[in-house]
Scaffold this motif. Structure first.
Motif, PDB file in Angstrom:
ATOM      1  N   CYS A 227    -134.750 -13.260 -11.975  1.00 13.51           N
ATOM      2  CA  CYS A 227    -133.438 -14.108 -11.937  1.00 13.51           C
ATOM      3  C   CYS A 227    -133.678 -15.255 -11.161  1.00 13.51           C
ATOM      4  O   CYS A 227    -133.453 -16.363 -11.576  1.00 13.51           O
ATOM      5  CB  CYS A 227    -132.164 -13.309 -11.502  1.00 13.51           C
ATOM      6  SG  CYS A 227    -131.758 -12.168 -12.709  1.00 13.51           S
TER       7      CYS A 227
ATOM      8  N   THR B 191    -133.673 -19.050 -12.708  1.00 17.13           N
ATOM      9  CA  THR B 191    -132.708 -20.047 -12.222  1.00 17.13           C
ATOM     10  C   THR B 191    -133.299 -21.297 -11.843  1.00 17.13           C
ATOM     11  O   THR B 191    -132.845 -22.346 -12.103  1.00 17.13           O
ATOM     12  CB  THR B 191    -131.633 -19.225 -10.925  1.00 17.13           C
ATOM     13  OG1 THR B 191    -130.993 -18.138 -11.645  1.00 17.13           O
ATOM     14  CG2 THR B 191    -130.691 -20.554 -10.690  1.00 17.13           C
TER      15      THR B 191
ATOM     16  N   PHE C 183    -127.412 -17.820 -12.745  1.00 21.32           N
ATOM     17  CA  PHE C 183    -128.039 -16.723 -12.433  1.00 21.32           C
ATOM     18  C   PHE C 183    -127.216 -15.389 -12.649  1.00 21.32           C
ATOM     19  O   PHE C 183    -128.031 -14.357 -12.944  1.00 21.32           O
ATOM     20  CB  PHE C 183    -127.862 -16.864 -10.840  1.00 21.32           C
ATOM     21  CG  PHE C 183    -128.470 -15.868  -9.970  1.00 21.32           C
ATOM     22  CD1 PHE C 183    -129.836 -15.854  -9.536  1.00 21.32           C
ATOM     23  CD2 PHE C 183    -127.549 -14.686  -9.448  1.00 21.32           C
ATOM     24  CE1 PHE C 183    -130.246 -14.550  -8.866  1.00 21.32           C
ATOM     25  CE2 PHE C 183    -128.060 -13.722  -8.788  1.00 21.32           C
ATOM     26  CZ  PHE C 183    -129.678 -13.815  -8.325  1.00 21.32           C
TER      27      PHE C 183
END
Length: 270
Positions: free
Chosen positions: A62, A66, A200
């Motif tokens: 993640c 992001t 996110f």
């Protein structure tokens, strides 16, 4: 007049009924998980090897997704916000499509493009580069579904602010790069903060595209949502404990980003 301004504008009282029902509709299932969780067993459930692997992989992928969304999405958002013509409208439509696609369809699109026998993946495979069913595939899938949230947030914010400040800076002799760095970027910082949080959170909860394009291999491609899905049938308590972690991470992300966005908005206005 001063008191009314401090308290905010008056709203019709009847709004409290549908508003309260909406809040209960959202909060009810979340509270249901909290009630159902065996709190005494949570530490043991979360320290299982499969749970730790899923949590570690989710956080790492993640964060990578992001960062990739920021690196690629911010330039595109600025271009879309400051461009005009049919190409901008077409590009904005293409960016929006992943927002409404079923996750499985998104994963299938990635698989047919970057998979071993995909349009581009076959050429990459000939060079010894494999993307499908690897950790890289998880990052790619998360970026594909999450980046549009960042682009949409920043694009909308920049279009709403207009170009007056940038035109003044250009009139005073500032170069396009200087205008971007000293005027445009500060204006879009609150939107960047909220868009980053959305990206996110979306990457953290990604399931369908990841399963289709990356599979579910423990420690390699099995993220937290996939682990929850697998544990749902065999160990409901473990699934609930992991779901709690996912909810807390999402809530913390939104809370911290909201605080940052408020402080950034105050500084920009100053």
């Amino acid at each position: 007049m001063t008191r009314r301004r401090a308290e905010g504008p008056a709203v019709p009282r009847w709004l409290w009924l549908p508003g309260g029902l909406a809040l209960a509709f959202v909060a009810g299932p979340l509270l249901g998980i909290a009630v159902r969780i065996p709190w005494a067993d949570v530490p043991a459930l979360l320290t299982a090897e499969s749970s730790i692997d899923a949590l570690r992989l989710s956080l790492l992928t993640c964060l990578a997704a992001t960062a990739l969304s920021l690196l690629l999405g911010l330039p595109l958002a600025v271009l879309l916000a400051r461009a005009s013509g049919r190409w901008a409208g077409a590009a904005r439509t293409l960016v929006t499509i992943p927002l409404v696609l079923p996750p499985v369809v998104a994963g299938l699109a990635l698989l047919t493009t970057l998979g071993r026998r995909g349009v581009l993946g076959s050429y990459l495979s000939a060079w010894g580069i494999e993307i499908g069913f690897t950790t890289v595939a998880v990052v790619v899938a998360q970026t594909f579904v999450a980046m549009p949230y960042l682009i949409t947030a920043v694009d909308g914010a920049l279009r709403s602010t207009g170009t007056a400040y940038e035109q003044v800076a250009a009139t005073l002799g500032a170069t396009p790069t200087h205008v971007l760095r000293r005027v445009t970027l500060p204006l879009m910082l609150p939107a960047v903060a909220s868009g980053t949080a959305l990206a996110f959170a979306r990457a953290l909860g990604e399931f369908g595209a990841t399963l289709t394009f990356a599979g579910s291999l423990q420690g390699v491609t099995r993220t937290l949502p996939l682990e929850i899905y697998l544990q749902r049938e065999s160990d409901t308590d473990a699934a609930l404990a992991l779901a709690l972690v996912l909810i807390l991470l999402a809530g913390a992300t939104v809370g911290v980003t909201t605080w940052v966005a408020r402080r950034t908005t105050g500084r920009v206005r100053s």
